[in-house]
Design a protein around this motif. Structure first.
Motif, PDB file in Angstrom:
ATOM      1  N   LYS A 196    -126.945 -12.217 -58.064  1.00 41.62           N
ATOM      2  CA  LYS A 196    -126.983 -12.401 -56.618  1.00 41.62           C
ATOM      3  C   LYS A 196    -125.688 -11.879 -56.010  1.00 41.62           C
ATOM      4  O   LYS A 196    -124.614 -12.044 -56.573  1.00 41.62           O
ATOM      5  CB  LYS A 196    -127.141 -13.885 -56.291  1.00 41.62           C
ATOM      6  N   ASN A 197    -125.805 -11.251 -54.867  1.00 45.34           N
ATOM      7  CA  ASN A 197    -124.638 -10.747 -54.169  1.00 45.34           C
ATOM      8  C   ASN A 197    -123.796 -11.935 -53.693  1.00 45.34           C
ATOM      9  O   ASN A 197    -124.296 -12.833 -53.024  1.00 45.34           O
ATOM     10  CB  ASN A 197    -125.086  -9.893 -52.974  1.00 45.34           C
ATOM     11  N   ALA A 198    -122.526 -11.939 -54.011  1.00 48.09           N
ATOM     12  CA  ALA A 198    -121.658 -13.056 -53.665  1.00 48.09           C
ATOM     13  C   ALA A 198    -121.351 -13.115 -52.173  1.00 48.09           C
ATOM     14  O   ALA A 198    -120.953 -14.158 -51.666  1.00 48.09           O
ATOM     15  CB  ALA A 198    -120.353 -12.969 -54.450  1.00 48.09           C
ATOM     16  N   MET A 199    -121.537 -12.006 -51.474  1.00 51.82           N
ATOM     17  CA  MET A 199    -121.202 -11.962 -50.059  1.00 51.82           C
ATOM     18  C   MET A 199    -122.368 -12.360 -49.157  1.00 51.82           C
ATOM     19  O   MET A 199    -122.194 -12.469 -47.951  1.00 51.82           O
ATOM     20  CB  MET A 199    -120.747 -10.554 -49.679  1.00 51.82           C
ATOM     21  N   GLN A 200    -123.542 -12.562 -49.714  1.00 53.79           N
ATOM     22  CA  GLN A 200    -124.714 -12.909 -48.916  1.00 53.79           C
ATOM     23  C   GLN A 200    -125.441 -14.068 -49.571  1.00 53.79           C
ATOM     24  O   GLN A 200    -125.320 -14.305 -50.772  1.00 53.79           O
ATOM     25  CB  GLN A 200    -125.640 -11.703 -48.790  1.00 53.79           C
ATOM     26  N   SER A 201    -126.229 -14.767 -48.774  1.00 51.46           N
ATOM     27  CA  SER A 201    -126.926 -15.932 -49.307  1.00 51.46           C
ATOM     28  C   SER A 201    -128.269 -15.578 -49.916  1.00 51.46           C
ATOM     29  O   SER A 201    -128.824 -16.363 -50.674  1.00 51.46           O
ATOM     30  CB  SER A 201    -127.138 -16.963 -48.187  1.00 51.46           C
ATOM     31  N   GLY A 202    -128.828 -14.429 -49.600  1.00 51.33           N
ATOM     32  CA  GLY A 202    -130.141 -14.055 -50.101  1.00 51.33           C
ATOM     33  C   GLY A 202    -130.127 -13.641 -51.556  1.00 51.33           C
ATOM     34  O   GLY A 202    -129.091 -13.304 -52.124  1.00 51.33           O
ATOM     35  N   ARG A 203    -131.311 -13.681 -52.169  1.00 47.49           N
ATOM     36  CA  ARG A 203    -131.430 -13.302 -53.576  1.00 47.49           C
ATOM     37  C   ARG A 203    -132.377 -12.123 -53.727  1.00 47.49           C
ATOM     38  O   ARG A 203    -133.153 -12.051 -54.675  1.00 47.49           O
ATOM     39  CB  ARG A 203    -131.921 -14.494 -54.384  1.00 47.49           C
ATOM     40  N   ALA A 204    -132.331 -11.193 -52.788  1.00 50.01           N
ATOM     41  CA  ALA A 204    -133.225 -10.035 -52.824  1.00 50.01           C
ATOM     42  C   ALA A 204    -132.929  -9.159 -54.034  1.00 50.01           C
ATOM     43  O   ALA A 204    -131.777  -8.959 -54.414  1.00 50.01           O
ATOM     44  CB  ALA A 204    -133.075  -9.214 -51.540  1.00 50.01           C
ATOM     45  N   ARG A 205    -133.973  -8.654 -54.667  1.00 47.84           N
ATOM     46  CA  ARG A 205    -133.910  -7.734 -55.811  1.00 47.84           C
ATOM     47  C   ARG A 205    -133.216  -8.316 -57.037  1.00 47.84           C
ATOM     48  O   ARG A 205    -132.800  -7.578 -57.916  1.00 47.84           O
ATOM     49  CB  ARG A 205    -133.256  -6.417 -55.403  1.00 47.84           C
ATOM     50  N   THR A 206    -133.072  -9.629 -57.109  1.00 51.00           N
ATOM     51  CA  THR A 206    -132.472 -10.211 -58.313  1.00 51.00           C
ATOM     52  C   THR A 206    -133.517 -10.432 -59.395  1.00 51.00           C
ATOM     53  O   THR A 206    -133.161 -10.778 -60.517  1.00 51.00           O
ATOM     54  CB  THR A 206    -131.774 -11.550 -58.002  1.00 51.00           C
ATOM     55  N   ASP A 207    -134.796 -10.242 -59.066  1.00 52.17           N
ATOM     56  CA  ASP A 207    -135.842 -10.401 -60.067  1.00 52.17           C
ATOM     57  C   ASP A 207    -136.102  -9.110 -60.833  1.00 52.17           C
ATOM     58  O   ASP A 207    -136.820  -9.105 -61.812  1.00 52.17           O
ATOM     59  CB  ASP A 207    -137.137 -10.871 -59.402  1.00 52.17           C
ATOM     60  N   ARG A 208    -135.494  -8.005 -60.426  1.00 58.16           N
ATOM     61  CA  ARG A 208    -135.686  -6.710 -61.073  1.00 58.16           C
ATOM     62  C   ARG A 208    -134.748  -6.578 -62.278  1.00 58.16           C
ATOM     63  O   ARG A 208    -133.667  -7.136 -62.300  1.00 58.16           O
ATOM     64  CB  ARG A 208    -135.386  -5.561 -60.094  1.00 58.16           C
ATOM     65  N   TRP A 209    -135.181  -5.800 -63.261  1.00 59.99           N
ATOM     66  CA  TRP A 209    -134.364  -5.517 -64.445  1.00 59.99           C
ATOM     67  C   TRP A 209    -133.842  -4.095 -64.353  1.00 59.99           C
ATOM     68  O   TRP A 209    -134.553  -3.182 -63.954  1.00 59.99           O
ATOM     69  CB  TRP A 209    -135.194  -5.709 -65.710  1.00 59.99           C
ATOM     70  N   VAL A 210    -132.588  -3.887 -64.711  1.00 63.39           N
ATOM     71  CA  VAL A 210    -131.910  -2.601 -64.563  1.00 63.39           C
ATOM     72  C   VAL A 210    -131.584  -2.041 -65.946  1.00 63.39           C
ATOM     73  O   VAL A 210    -131.140  -2.770 -66.831  1.00 63.39           O
ATOM     74  CB  VAL A 210    -130.604  -2.766 -63.745  1.00 63.39           C
ATOM     75  N   VAL A 211    -131.817  -0.731 -66.103  1.00 65.44           N
ATOM     76  CA  VAL A 211    -131.442  -0.025 -67.329  1.00 65.44           C
ATOM     77  C   VAL A 211    -130.335   0.954 -66.960  1.00 65.44           C
ATOM     78  O   VAL A 211    -130.506   1.805 -66.073  1.00 65.44           O
ATOM     79  CB  VAL A 211    -132.638   0.724 -67.940  1.00 65.44           C
ATOM     80  N   GLU A 212    -129.181   0.812 -67.590  1.00 66.37           N
ATOM     81  CA  GLU A 212    -128.047   1.712 -67.403  1.00 66.37           C
ATOM     82  C   GLU A 212    -127.606   2.216 -68.767  1.00 66.37           C
ATOM     83  O   GLU A 212    -127.715   1.504 -69.765  1.00 66.37           O
ATOM     84  CB  GLU A 212    -126.862   0.987 -66.755  1.00 66.37           C
ATOM     85  N   PHE A 213    -127.065   3.416 -68.793  1.00 64.76           N
ATOM     86  CA  PHE A 213    -126.561   3.990 -70.039  1.00 64.76           C
ATOM     87  C   PHE A 213    -125.045   3.836 -70.082  1.00 64.76           C
ATOM     88  O   PHE A 213    -124.362   4.033 -69.077  1.00 64.76           O
ATOM     89  CB  PHE A 213    -126.952   5.459 -70.147  1.00 64.76           C
ATOM     90  N   GLU A 214    -124.540   3.479 -71.243  1.00 65.11           N
ATOM     91  CA  GLU A 214    -123.105   3.267 -71.404  1.00 65.11           C
ATOM     92  C   GLU A 214    -122.388   4.584 -71.637  1.00 65.11           C
ATOM     93  O   GLU A 214    -122.975   5.543 -72.134  1.00 65.11           O
ATOM     94  CB  GLU A 214    -122.862   2.304 -72.559  1.00 65.11           C
ATOM     95  N   ARG A 274    -129.428   4.940 -62.998  1.00 63.24           N
ATOM     96  CA  ARG A 274    -129.725   3.506 -62.989  1.00 63.24           C
ATOM     97  C   ARG A 274    -131.201   3.360 -62.619  1.00 63.24           C
ATOM     98  O   ARG A 274    -131.613   3.783 -61.545  1.00 63.24           O
ATOM     99  CB  ARG A 274    -128.855   2.787 -61.978  1.00 63.24           C
ATOM    100  N   MET A 275    -131.978   2.774 -63.529  1.00 62.59           N
ATOM    101  CA  MET A 275    -133.416   2.630 -63.299  1.00 62.59           C
ATOM    102  C   MET A 275    -133.782   1.165 -63.190  1.00 62.59           C
ATOM    103  O   MET A 275    -133.256   0.330 -63.933  1.00 62.59           O
ATOM    104  CB  MET A 275    -134.191   3.272 -64.455  1.00 62.59           C
ATOM    105  N   ASN A 276    -134.680   0.856 -62.255  1.00 65.54           N
ATOM    106  CA  ASN A 276    -135.144  -0.509 -62.038  1.00 65.54           C
ATOM    107  C   ASN A 276    -136.549  -0.673 -62.588  1.00 65.54           C
ATOM    108  O   ASN A 276    -137.386   0.226 -62.449  1.00 65.54           O
ATOM    109  CB  ASN A 276    -135.146  -0.841 -60.545  1.00 65.54           C
TER     110      ASN A 276
END
Length: 93
Positions: A11-29, A53-55
């Motif tokens: 969750k974004n610390a600067m906002q109260s909403g939890r938008a897009r926190t249910d999505r899973w992200v794939v990033e390459f190291e 970055r893929m969702n």
């Protein structure tokens, strides 16, 4: 071979909403350190895979993608959400 990291966005610390926190992200190291560009001095490298970055809607879909493409991956568990319950009257003690 690229190593992928699969995680759930916090969750974004600067906002109260939890938008897009249910999505899973794939990033390459990153596989190599960034080097400064001789002309501009900006840090960067030739491997553009780290910019991707893929969702995905579910963890299983993200894992299926990584296995289908032949990438090694590790899943970073999402932190548990704890609620701090307190009464408004506690502010005036």
């Amino acid at each position: 071979m690229a190593v992928a990291r699969i995680y759930q966005r916090p969750k974004n610390a600067m906002q109260s909403g939890r938008a897009r926190t249910d999505r899973w992200v794939v990033e390459f190291e990153q596989t190599s350190p960034q080097e400064p560009d001789p002309l501009t001095g900006w840090a960067g490298h030739a491997n553009t895979r780290t910019q991707v970055r893929m969702n995905f809607p579910t963890l299983e879909a993200a894992k299926d993608y990584a296995m289908r493409e032949g990438h090694e991956f590790h899943v970073v568990p999402s932190p548990t959400r704890t609620l701090k319950l307190q009464a408004y009257a506690d502010n005036f003690r």
